[in-house]
Scaffold this active site. Sequence first.
Site, short mmCIF file in Angstrom:
data_model
loop_
_atom_site.label_atom_id
_atom_site.label_comp_id
_atom_site.label_asym_id
_atom_site.label_seq_id
_atom_site.Cartn_x
_atom_site.Cartn_y
_atom_site.Cartn_z
N GLY A 143 2.08 2.37 10.71
CA GLY A 143 3.24 3.43 10.64
C GLY A 143 3.73 3.95 11.69
N GLU A 159 -6.90 4.79 7.68
CA GLU A 159 -6.78 5.90 7.16
C GLU A 159 -7.99 6.68 6.53
OE1 GLU A 159 -2.99 5.60 5.56
OE2 GLU A 159 -2.09 5.23 7.35
N GLU A 177 -5.46 -4.78 10.34
CA GLU A 177 -4.55 -4.07 10.61
C GLU A 177 -4.85 -3.13 12.05
OE1 GLU A 177 -2.41 -2.68 6.81
OE2 GLU A 177 -4.27 -1.51 6.90
N ASN A 203 1.05 -1.06 -0.06
CA ASN A 203 0.00 0.12 -0.09
C ASN A 203 0.95 1.31 -0.10
OD1 ASN A 203 -1.80 1.97 0.57
ND2 ASN A 203 -2.20 1.54 2.52
N HIS A 221 -9.63 1.10 4.47
CA HIS A 221 -8.45 1.36 5.24
C HIS A 221 -8.56 2.29 6.51
CE1 HIS A 221 -4.31 2.38 6.34
NE2 HIS A 221 -3.79 1.58 5.66
N SER A 238 3.16 -1.86 10.37
CA SER A 238 4.43 -1.98 10.55
C SER A 238 5.15 -3.36 10.41
CB SER A 238 4.90 -1.52 11.95
OG SER A 238 4.73 -0.10 12.26
N LYS A 270 0.11 4.29 -0.33
CA LYS A 270 -0.56 5.59 0.28
C LYS A 270 -0.32 6.57 -0.74
CE LYS A 270 -0.25 3.45 4.61
NZ LYS A 270 -0.25 3.53 6.07
P1 PGA Z 1 2.79 0.49 7.46
O1 PGA Z 1 1.15 0.71 7.00
O2 PGA Z 1 3.33 -0.88 7.07
O3 PGA Z 1 3.44 1.60 7.07
O4 PGA Z 1 2.52 0.44 9.09
C1 PGA Z 1 0.29 -0.41 6.69
C2 PGA Z 1 -0.88 -0.13 6.23
O5 PGA Z 1 -1.26 1.10 6.42
O6 PGA Z 1 -1.53 -0.84 5.20
#
Ligand code: PGA
Length: 269
Positions: A184, A108, A178, A19, A106, A223, A21
């Site tokens: 993140g 976010e 997640e 992803n 997601h 992460s 983003k």
């Molecule tokens: P990250 O993001 O690996 O940077 O923690 C995962 C995601 O949001 O899908």
Amino acid sequence: MTKTKIKKSIPRRPFVAGNWKMHRTASDTKILIEDIVQRVQKVATVDMVVCPPFTSLPAAAETLGRHSILALGAQNMHQTKEGAYTGEISGPMLRELGVRYVILGHSERRQYFSETDASVAVKAEAAVGYHLRPIVCVGETLAQREAGETNQVVETQIRGSLAHFPAAHLDELVIAYEPVWAIGTGKVATPKQANEVHHRIRKLLVTLFGEAGSSIRVIYGGSVKPDNAAELMAEADIDGALVGGASLDARSFFDIIEAARPVRASEND
Ligand code: PGA
């Protein structure tokens, strides 16, 4: 939840998606895709997907060519085919670019753009109608985990987000667990913590969809890095990863794919 028998023998092919983003312009996308493709040439046992921003999808598709082992995914989609929805992108628009997957719900999107289980449910149903495979995301916040609400929150999200999901398309569905507090932040869930939730999700999927629920891939995100991927992937109920930050580096992304490969591949033999 009622007691549910889970059939363990159904092999689930590992699934790793990047992803991106809101990262990488179209020209940067070409460079990163070329790098990833070179590294993953020989990987035959993992489903691999990259999800660049909308504006980079044509460059990604062009770089990948027609028969790539790397599939393309989008990060969101509007449920309607076309219409007066300023700023939105539809399923048919994505399909025409060669997109095969779409991330929905997601955290976010839920946090910053008011996505809800109800809107995810509508999108997930629409996505399969457009021949796009949904990667539906769920996960609890830190406050919810600390309050002991993780299982309840995740169950509500799954029931809500799959409320209209057509049974005939279950083999196209991927669930990404997640935990919001791990995205993140560098704070990865321990393999045990993650697997506990994955196991609950698996049971719920079987409760909701019967035998077909056993073959839906449930992947972990938050992460995931080359140094923690192998131990996460070794867990029985973790079928792959949704990778954010580490998917922007071809080497790291490849290392995570490699970590997903041996355990599942040997199980499936
Ligand atoms: P990250 O993001 O690996 O940077 O923690 C995962 C995601 O949001 O899908």
